[in-house]
Design a protein around this motif. Structure first.
Motif, PDB file in Angstrom:
ATOM      1  N   LEU A 285       0.853  -1.183   0.000  1.00 21.65           N
ATOM      2  CA  LEU A 285       0.000   0.000   0.000  1.00 21.65           C
ATOM      3  C   LEU A 285       0.888   1.232   0.000  1.00 21.65           C
ATOM      4  CD1 LEU A 285      -2.872  -0.735   2.586  1.00 21.65           C
ATOM      5  CD2 LEU A 285      -2.896  -1.007   0.099  1.00 21.65           C
ATOM      6  N   VAL A 286       0.715   2.078  -0.990  1.00 14.31           N
ATOM      7  CA  VAL A 286       1.527   3.287  -1.127  1.00 14.31           C
ATOM      8  C   VAL A 286       0.625   4.508  -0.987  1.00 14.31           C
ATOM      9  CG1 VAL A 286       3.042   4.598  -2.655  1.00 14.31           C
ATOM     10  CG2 VAL A 286       3.161   2.093  -2.638  1.00 14.31           C
ATOM     11  N   PRO A 287       0.816   5.307   0.064  1.00 17.98           N
ATOM     12  CA  PRO A 287       0.012   6.534   0.191  1.00 17.98           C
ATOM     13  C   PRO A 287       0.390   7.539  -0.886  1.00 17.98           C
ATOM     14  CG  PRO A 287       1.729   6.452   1.877  1.00 17.98           C
ATOM     15  CD  PRO A 287       1.772   5.131   1.160  1.00 17.98           C
ATOM     16  N   ALA A 311      -4.532   5.561  -0.516  1.00 18.23           N
ATOM     17  CA  ALA A 311      -3.356   4.842  -1.011  1.00 18.23           C
ATOM     18  C   ALA A 311      -3.716   4.100  -2.290  1.00 18.23           C
ATOM     19  CB  ALA A 311      -2.847   3.858   0.046  1.00 18.23           C
ATOM     20  N   ARG A 313      -2.850   0.304  -4.200  1.00 19.19           N
ATOM     21  CA  ARG A 313      -2.427  -1.039  -3.799  1.00 19.19           C
ATOM     22  C   ARG A 313      -1.823  -1.780  -4.978  1.00 19.19           C
ATOM     23  NH1 ARG A 313      -6.830  -5.531  -2.064  1.00 19.19           N
ATOM     24  NH2 ARG A 313      -6.910  -5.731  -4.341  1.00 19.19           N
ATOM     25  N   THR A 341       4.175  11.889  -1.443  1.00 18.40           N
ATOM     26  CA  THR A 341       3.267  12.611  -0.534  1.00 18.40           C
ATOM     27  C   THR A 341       3.880  13.906  -0.036  1.00 18.40           C
ATOM     28  OG1 THR A 341       4.091  11.217   1.259  1.00 18.40           O
ATOM     29  CG2 THR A 341       2.025  10.565   0.224  1.00 18.40           C
TER      30      THR A 341
END
Length: 342
Positions: A285-287, A311, A313, A341
């Protein structure tokens, strides 16, 4: 441009070996009697999980629903970690069809898991007849929306012990328990200790086109077979897909390869200045600052992902090689500014 599909580990295609096994499967009518291939699959999975019996069901959602129906009476409350699949991704069937009142427990014990003290407090003490009763704890290992987070064996035991001390039954959503076991270097049965029922999936990461199993005691699975029929899950020559499940289980020793792909993807993204965590399993999971914009940009370069809140996925799987991960990183590098971010 060839798509690189990282939306889920359910997008895999049956292998040639799997298709051949499906075509040659020995079958029977599983409603009138046990289909022989499904029976072999059910026995193999029960052994892997260290439980008495198992029942094939068409989907993990049905497996979890039957588990809840076995343990809940109408109006009973059940506890589950916040963002658990049974709370937010199964269309309210825990309340609608199992008749339970769900209560989410915050992740005070780590990603995707509460503490035993939370379970004890939420379970409460028996009250008067008009008080809400809490009768069930649902756990999830790995926890999907916590980024494939693993509950270690000692913490699993402590949570189950707290539930049992409060006289709660325990259902485990183990859709990706194979991944948790692989990450910890343990057999799956080490992560089912003390549970009353567990649902495991064959299409998440293992490559089967469909199918999950619910496992538990002989008595529980006898009742589950009746509930499966009530829900429309009674199948006839189910051995056709059961054969795919038997082949899928042969992939268990290779699951760590998919974990390595996820770690490489995260490492590459961090090299671009993206805040990618180190994944425990195959879910990353990447915000991002703007998930819809990031999704559209990635789709434009043939990298397919899904949003999870704020996020995106990524889930590597058996149909992708490490070379595909490197190609995905090559395509993502020019878009890294959309993934940062800060």
């Amino acid at each position: 441009m060839r798509p690189i599909d990282l939306r889920s580990d359910t997008v895999t295609q049956p292998s040639k070996e799997m298709r051949a096994a499906m075509a040659a499967a020995e079958v029977g009518d599983d409603v009138l009697e046990q289909d022989p291939t499904l029976a072999r699959l059910e026995g193999r999975v029960a052994d892997l999980l260290g439980l008495e019996a198992a029942l094939w069901v068409p989907s993990g959602c049905m497996g979890n629903l039957i588990g809840l129906m076995l343990h809940l009476k109408r109006g009973d409350r059940f506890l589950a970690p916040a963002q658990a699949h049974v709370l937010g991704a199964e269309l309210g069937t825990g309340a609608w069809l199992a008749g339970g009142m769900p209560e989410a427990l915050a992740w005070e014990g780590g990603p995707g898991r509460p503490t035993p003290a939370q379970v004890t407090k939420a379970a409460g003490a028996p009250g008067p007849y008009y008080a809400l009763r809490t009768t069930l704890l649902c756990l999830e290992n790995t926890h999907n929306f916590a980024g494939g987070a693993v509950t270690p064996q000692a913490e699993h035991r402590a949570l189950v012990a707290a539930a049992k001390a409060a006289k709660l039954a325990v259902h485990l959503d183990g859709a990706r328990i194979w991944h948790a076991a692989a990450a910890l270097g343990l057999p799956p049965s080490a992560l089912t200790e003390g549970v009353d029922t567990v649902q495991v999936c064959l299409s998440k990461g293992l490559g089967a086109p469909m199918g999950s199993l619910l496992a538990g005691s002989q008595a529980a699975i006898a009742d589950a077979r009746r509930l499966r029929k009530m829900l429309g899950g009674g199948v006839r020559q189910g051995g056709v897909v059961g054969a795919a499940g038997l082949v899928a289980l042969d992939y268990l020793p290779r699951i760590t390869e998919d974990h390595a792909k996820a770690r490489r993807l995260a490492e590459g993204l961090r090299g671009f200045g993206v805040a990618a965590p180190v994944p425990e399993t195959n879910i990353l999971l990447v915000p991002v600052p703007d998930a819809p914009a990031a999704l559209a940009a990635l789709e434009g370069v043939g990298v397919r992902v899904l949003p999870v809140g704020s996020a995106i996925r990524f889930i590597p799987h058996r149909d992708l090689e490490m070379a595909d991960i490197e190609e995905a990183l090559r395509r993502l590098e020019p878009l890294a500014h959309l993934l940062r971010t800060a």
